[in-house]
Write a protein that holds these residues in place. Structure first.
Motif, PDB file in Angstrom:
ATOM      1  N   GLU A 152      -1.034  41.397  17.779  1.00 25.12           N
ATOM      2  CA  GLU A 152      -2.139  42.232  17.301  1.00 25.12           C
ATOM      3  C   GLU A 152      -1.888  42.748  15.886  1.00 25.12           C
ATOM      4  O   GLU A 152      -0.821  43.306  15.592  1.00 25.12           O
ATOM      5  CB  GLU A 152      -2.335  43.426  18.249  1.00 25.12           C
ATOM      6  CG  GLU A 152      -3.537  44.292  17.857  1.00 25.12           C
ATOM      7  CD  GLU A 152      -3.853  45.371  18.877  1.00 25.12           C
ATOM      8  OE1 GLU A 152      -2.981  45.697  19.702  1.00 25.12           O
ATOM      9  OE2 GLU A 152      -4.986  45.900  18.833  1.00 25.12           O
ATOM     10  N   GLU A 158      -0.201  53.104  11.731  1.00 28.23           N
ATOM     11  CA  GLU A 158       0.517  52.999  13.009  1.00 28.23           C
ATOM     12  C   GLU A 158       1.759  52.134  12.923  1.00 28.23           C
ATOM     13  O   GLU A 158       2.680  52.294  13.722  1.00 28.23           O
ATOM     14  CB  GLU A 158      -0.422  52.468  14.091  1.00 28.23           C
ATOM     15  CG  GLU A 158      -1.565  53.415  14.383  1.00 28.23           C
ATOM     16  CD  GLU A 158      -2.463  52.934  15.509  1.00 28.23           C
ATOM     17  OE1 GLU A 158      -1.971  52.477  16.527  1.00 28.23           O
ATOM     18  OE2 GLU A 158      -3.699  53.021  15.324  1.00 28.23           O
ATOM     19  N   ASP A 185      -8.544  43.705  16.311  1.00 28.78           N
ATOM     20  CA  ASP A 185      -9.062  44.936  16.904  1.00 28.78           C
ATOM     21  C   ASP A 185     -10.004  45.529  15.863  1.00 28.78           C
ATOM     22  O   ASP A 185      -9.611  45.745  14.712  1.00 28.78           O
ATOM     23  CB  ASP A 185      -7.852  45.858  17.183  1.00 28.78           C
ATOM     24  CG  ASP A 185      -8.223  47.214  17.768  1.00 28.78           C
ATOM     25  OD1 ASP A 185      -9.220  47.801  17.306  1.00 28.78           O
ATOM     26  OD2 ASP A 185      -7.494  47.712  18.645  1.00 28.78           O
ATOM     27  N   HIS A 188      -8.817  48.568  13.844  1.00 32.04           N
ATOM     28  CA  HIS A 188      -7.832  48.282  12.796  1.00 32.04           C
ATOM     29  C   HIS A 188      -8.468  47.487  11.659  1.00 32.04           C
ATOM     30  O   HIS A 188      -8.173  47.719  10.483  1.00 32.04           O
ATOM     31  CB  HIS A 188      -6.640  47.517  13.373  1.00 32.04           C
ATOM     32  CG  HIS A 188      -5.955  48.242  14.493  1.00 32.04           C
ATOM     33  ND1 HIS A 188      -5.499  49.532  14.354  1.00 32.04           N
ATOM     34  CD2 HIS A 188      -5.662  47.885  15.761  1.00 32.04           C
ATOM     35  CE1 HIS A 188      -4.962  49.931  15.507  1.00 32.04           C
ATOM     36  NE2 HIS A 188      -5.051  48.947  16.373  1.00 32.04           N
ATOM     37  N   HIS A 211     -10.028  43.382  20.521  1.00 24.58           N
ATOM     38  CA  HIS A 211     -10.342  44.711  21.051  1.00 24.58           C
ATOM     39  C   HIS A 211     -11.566  45.249  20.335  1.00 24.58           C
ATOM     40  O   HIS A 211     -11.664  45.137  19.111  1.00 24.58           O
ATOM     41  CB  HIS A 211      -9.187  45.688  20.783  1.00 24.58           C
ATOM     42  CG  HIS A 211      -8.052  45.549  21.732  1.00 24.58           C
ATOM     43  ND1 HIS A 211      -6.778  46.014  21.451  1.00 24.58           N
ATOM     44  CD2 HIS A 211      -7.996  45.016  22.985  1.00 24.58           C
ATOM     45  CE1 HIS A 211      -5.996  45.765  22.490  1.00 24.58           C
ATOM     46  NE2 HIS A 211      -6.707  45.159  23.419  1.00 24.58           N
ATOM     47  N   ARG A 217     -12.938  55.135  16.869  1.00 26.00           N
ATOM     48  CA  ARG A 217     -12.242  54.708  18.089  1.00 26.00           C
ATOM     49  C   ARG A 217     -12.964  55.121  19.371  1.00 26.00           C
ATOM     50  O   ARG A 217     -12.388  55.103  20.463  1.00 26.00           O
ATOM     51  CB  ARG A 217     -10.790  55.155  18.112  1.00 26.00           C
ATOM     52  CG  ARG A 217      -9.966  53.990  18.636  1.00 26.00           C
ATOM     53  CD  ARG A 217      -8.529  54.026  18.420  1.00 26.00           C
ATOM     54  NE  ARG A 217      -8.058  52.647  18.532  1.00 26.00           N
ATOM     55  CZ  ARG A 217      -6.806  52.272  18.499  1.00 26.00           C
ATOM     56  NH1 ARG A 217      -5.857  53.152  18.370  1.00 26.00           N
ATOM     57  NH2 ARG A 217      -6.488  51.008  18.598  1.00 26.00           N
ATOM     58  N   GLU A 246     -11.252  48.791  24.116  1.00 28.60           N
ATOM     59  CA  GLU A 246     -10.064  49.650  24.027  1.00 28.60           C
ATOM     60  C   GLU A 246     -10.477  50.856  23.192  1.00 28.60           C
ATOM     61  O   GLU A 246     -10.383  50.845  21.971  1.00 28.60           O
ATOM     62  CB  GLU A 246      -8.902  48.904  23.367  1.00 28.60           C
ATOM     63  CG  GLU A 246      -7.620  49.726  23.394  1.00 28.60           C
ATOM     64  CD  GLU A 246      -6.548  49.193  22.459  1.00 28.60           C
ATOM     65  OE1 GLU A 246      -5.401  49.047  22.884  1.00 28.60           O
ATOM     66  OE2 GLU A 246      -6.855  48.944  21.280  1.00 28.60           O
TER      67      GLU A 246
HETATM   68  C1  LER Z   1      -3.110  48.638  20.767  1.00 22.17           C
HETATM   69  O1  LER Z   1      -3.956  47.636  21.209  1.00 22.17           O
HETATM   70  C2  LER Z   1      -3.634  49.289  19.570  1.00 22.17           C
HETATM   71  O2  LER Z   1      -4.676  48.948  19.096  1.00 22.17           O
HETATM   72  C3  LER Z   1      -2.831  50.354  18.981  1.00 22.17           C
HETATM   73  O3  LER Z   1      -3.552  51.018  17.987  1.00 22.17           O
HETATM   74  C4  LER Z   1      -2.348  51.346  20.000  1.00 22.17           C
HETATM   75  O4  LER Z   1      -3.141  52.398  20.153  1.00 22.17           O
END
Ligand code: LER
Ligand code: MN
Length: 280
Positions: A152, A158, A185, A188, A211, A217, A246
């Protein structure tokens, strides 16, 4: 495209995981809400009984799309890139056990937050080589079990490596294992990508999982991310794998899951109509 919802027996309160607590109850709830599967977030494989869980899912008529492993880091502080060899090995051992579980559940395994952060960014190349060695070992192990590993791309606040789709694409191309794929995702991508849709198109068949969460979020539709463009790009590359919701359980888990599913289905149907009109 099939839709799954994140479930976990336990997670930190701020984690973007929707259905928490009793897994049997939440698998039944996911099916009742209309999801095709669940994405199971665990810190260790022994938190569940694999065959029993598979049976519970089969009885509910849904699948386990993926196993999320971020809890190895967020709950237990283990990660793959620290200078502490023992911590690295314990993290890799947890991932191996979750790969074994992936085989039982016929689910792909995500390597996201469990990567950790490079402790000395001025020596990034050394750490990246070390990461590649560990990842190759895990990819080989997963390959023998027929399990797909998903790497990912996670935003810079992060982790300090593999932040963008192109970073992950280059890394998996270098590793050269057919069972390693890119995992994106939207949360992100909204931070890191110049154009999320172009990044998806560049990944093409290397994209193994995505995701969905909005810019804040919360569930898709609760922020300002352009899911229409993302769904259009997924259609362009013929994406037929999973979309997992997610996101934060706000205003509450069931409302977020129900509303998120409704919004994604609506946007996907709209994209299909647009595509048909373009063809006519
Ligand atoms: C995990 O899938 C993710 O996107 C991270 O930001 C954990 O929160
Ligand atoms: Mn994610």
């Amino acid at each position: 495209m099939r839709l799954s919802v994140t479930v976990t027996p336990a997670a930190p309160s701020g984690a973007p995981i929707l259905l928490r607590g009793d897994l049997r109850k939440n698998i039944a709830l996911a099916a009742e809400l209309g999801f095709d599967g669940v994405e199971l977030h665990l810190a260790r494989a022994s938190e569940v009984d694999g065959p029993d869980l598979l049976e519970t899912c089969r009885a509910a008529g849904i699948a386990v799309s993926t196993i999320g492993t971020g809890g190895i880091f967020t709950r237990d502080g283990l990660q793959l890139i620290t200078d502490d060899r023992e911590v690295r090995e314990r993290c890799a051992a947890r991932l191996q056990e979750l790969i074994d579980l992936g085989k039982v559940l016929r689910a792909a395994v995500i390597i996201g937050s469990a990567r950790g952060s490079i402790p000395r960014p001025d020596r990034a190349a050394i750490y990246e080589r070390r990461f590649l060695e560990t990842l190759s070992r895990l990819a080989e192990y997963a390959g023998e079990k027929g399990v797909l590993l998903l790497i990912e791309a996670i935003n810079r606040y992060e982790t300090n490596y593999l932040n963008r789709a192109e970073d992950v694409l280059a890394m998996i191309a270098g590793a050269g294992y057919p069972n390693l794929q890119v995992h994106l995702d939207t949360f992100h991508m909204n931070i890191e990508e110049v154009s999320p849709a172009d990044s998806i198109r560049r990944c093409g068949p290397a994209l193994g999982h995505i995701h969905f969460a909005d810019s804040n979020r919360r569930f898709p539709g609760a922020g300002h991310y352009s899911f229409t463009e993302t769904i259009g790009a997924l259609n362009d590359i013929g994406y037929n794998r999973w979309i997992a919701l997610e996101c934060l359980p706000l205003p509450d888990a069931v409302t977020a899951a129900r509303e998120g599913l409704y919004q994604v289905r609506k946007m996907a149907a709209g994209a299909a109509t647009d595509c048909q009109e373009e063809k006519n």
